[in-house]
Write a protein that holds these residues in place. Sequence first.
Motif, PDB file in Angstrom:
ATOM      1  N   PRO A 104       0.802  -1.218   0.000  1.00 56.25           N
ATOM      2  CA  PRO A 104       0.000   0.000   0.000  1.00 56.25           C
ATOM      3  C   PRO A 104       0.834   1.267   0.000  1.00 56.25           C
ATOM      4  N   ILE A 105       2.059   1.184   0.492  1.00 53.19           N
ATOM      5  CA  ILE A 105       2.894   2.383   0.452  1.00 53.19           C
ATOM      6  C   ILE A 105       3.201   2.723  -0.991  1.00 53.19           C
ATOM      7  N   ARG A 106       3.700   1.721  -1.699  1.00 54.73           N
ATOM      8  CA  ARG A 106       3.969   1.899  -3.135  1.00 54.73           C
ATOM      9  C   ARG A 106       2.702   2.222  -3.897  1.00 54.73           C
ATOM     10  N   ASP A 107       1.669   1.458  -3.652  1.00 54.58           N
ATOM     11  CA  ASP A 107       0.526   1.456  -4.541  1.00 54.58           C
ATOM     12  C   ASP A 107      -0.523   2.512  -4.203  1.00 54.58           C
ATOM     13  N   VAL A 108      -0.483   3.038  -3.001  1.00 55.72           N
ATOM     14  CA  VAL A 108      -1.472   4.047  -2.624  1.00 55.72           C
ATOM     15  C   VAL A 108      -0.797   5.351  -2.220  1.00 55.72           C
ATOM     16  N   VAL A 109       0.028   5.272  -1.196  1.00 64.30           N
ATOM     17  CA  VAL A 109       0.613   6.497  -0.649  1.00 64.30           C
ATOM     18  C   VAL A 109       1.513   7.201  -1.650  1.00 64.30           C
ATOM     19  N   ALA A 110       2.361   6.433  -2.327  1.00 64.45           N
ATOM     20  CA  ALA A 110       3.314   7.059  -3.239  1.00 64.45           C
ATOM     21  C   ALA A 110       2.616   7.761  -4.405  1.00 64.45           C
ATOM     22  N   ARG A 111       1.353   7.422  -4.649  1.00 66.49           N
ATOM     23  CA  ARG A 111       0.655   8.028  -5.783  1.00 66.49           C
ATOM     24  C   ARG A 111       0.218   9.465  -5.524  1.00 66.49           C
ATOM     25  N   PHE A 112       0.080   9.813  -4.275  1.00 71.04           N
ATOM     26  CA  PHE A 112      -0.227  11.236  -4.048  1.00 71.04           C
ATOM     27  C   PHE A 112       0.954  11.909  -3.363  1.00 71.04           C
ATOM     28  N   GLY A 113       2.121  11.316  -3.511  1.00 71.89           N
ATOM     29  CA  GLY A 113       3.336  11.943  -3.001  1.00 71.89           C
ATOM     30  C   GLY A 113       3.969  12.837  -4.049  1.00 71.89           C
ATOM     31  N   ASP A 114       3.273  13.059  -5.132  1.00 69.46           N
ATOM     32  CA  ASP A 114       3.832  13.899  -6.181  1.00 69.46           C
ATOM     33  C   ASP A 114       3.619  15.377  -5.870  1.00 69.46           C
ATOM     34  N   ARG A 164      -6.810  13.822 -13.437  1.00 67.76           N
ATOM     35  CA  ARG A 164      -7.090  12.523 -14.052  1.00 67.76           C
ATOM     36  C   ARG A 164      -6.641  11.371 -13.145  1.00 67.76           C
ATOM     37  N   GLN A 165      -5.454  11.508 -12.615  1.00 69.71           N
ATOM     38  CA  GLN A 165      -4.958  10.472 -11.710  1.00 69.71           C
ATOM     39  C   GLN A 165      -5.857  10.327 -10.505  1.00 69.71           C
ATOM     40  N   LEU A 166      -6.210  11.442  -9.900  1.00 66.67           N
ATOM     41  CA  LEU A 166      -7.038  11.404  -8.698  1.00 66.67           C
ATOM     42  C   LEU A 166      -8.405  10.823  -9.024  1.00 66.67           C
ATOM     43  N   GLU A 167      -8.883  11.107 -10.221  1.00 66.52           N
ATOM     44  CA  GLU A 167     -10.151  10.539 -10.658  1.00 66.52           C
ATOM     45  C   GLU A 167     -10.001   9.026 -10.815  1.00 66.52           C
ATOM     46  N   ARG A 168      -8.906   8.631 -11.385  1.00 72.31           N
ATOM     47  CA  ARG A 168      -8.659   7.203 -11.605  1.00 72.31           C
ATOM     48  C   ARG A 168      -8.597   6.436 -10.291  1.00 72.31           C
ATOM     49  N   GLU A 169      -7.979   7.019  -9.284  1.00 75.36           N
ATOM     50  CA  GLU A 169      -7.869   6.363  -7.983  1.00 75.36           C
ATOM     51  C   GLU A 169      -9.205   6.349  -7.244  1.00 75.36           C
ATOM     52  N   GLY A 170     -10.137   7.168  -7.723  1.00 74.94           N
ATOM     53  CA  GLY A 170     -11.441   7.200  -7.081  1.00 74.94           C
ATOM     54  C   GLY A 170     -11.600   8.293  -6.041  1.00 74.94           C
TER      55      GLY A 170
END
Lengths: 127, 127
Positions: free
Chosen positions: A20-30, A67-73
Amino acid sequence: MATEASNGDRFIFENTEDCPIRDVVARFGDKWSIIVLLALSKGSERFNALKRRIVGVSQRMLTRTLRQLEREGYVSRVVHAEVPVRVEYSLTELGQDLIKPLWALIGWAREHHDTIREARDGFDGRE
Amino acid sequence: MATEASNGDRFIFENTEDCPIRDVVARFGDKWSIIVLLALSKGSERFNALKRRIVGVSQRMLTRTLRQLEREGYVSRVVHAEVPVRVEYSLTELGQDLIKPLWALIGWAREHHDTIREARDGFDGRE
DNA sequence: CGGTATCCGAGATGATACTG
DNA sequence: CAGTATCATCTCGGATACCG
């Protein structure tokens, strides 16, 4: 994430897509995701209104981030078929839920900002 | 961070070095920082022991990540003048404090991981 | 208005080899 | 053991121009 494995009394940290760190948290670490999420925390808003409020973001990056945030839901995008077109962005329930631990983190960052700066100065001074 | 400004009843989000999101949160939003912090949450550990536990990290990135975390004041590095040299890493008080909101976030990510995956699949299916 | 397409430079990451 | 140095690759992010 920190996959628990009985390796003595230790953990093994894996780097798979199940983490989940890689797959969730790191996605909004940009650079923009957290800011965009917070910008939407007050309610829905149109693309250009967001762009004006988020000082410094380029059109390209705002689009990509949304778009990314939309994709993640986390974000919902509604297109109103008018002329000119009107696009409203807002947080989904999941997005609003994410905001909570996020605020905790940001609150922490705010609180310790000065301490961290001093640490940096000290570190840089030594080297 | 979200600099509060009385601009109507809205916020203006700035992107300056005074912004804790940029200046604090984004610094451990990279690929390894959070994992390294968690790896140290149980106590002090040597470089190669860390490297073995954090599966997938390269020597270069582990070194860089530890240096950054040390610079921010989250990690302490102690060199024992033995032969061969022994280097122990551990969390500072600030680092241990940071772990708390971090766990909250990771707990959230764990809990909603499946929901997020489904959201992605749905999104990708539509396009 | 709300995008997309294209190009570019900077930095992140990794593989490999070498060192006190 | 705990790094550093070097090189190669890839993605991020910004600038600019164009479009339905």
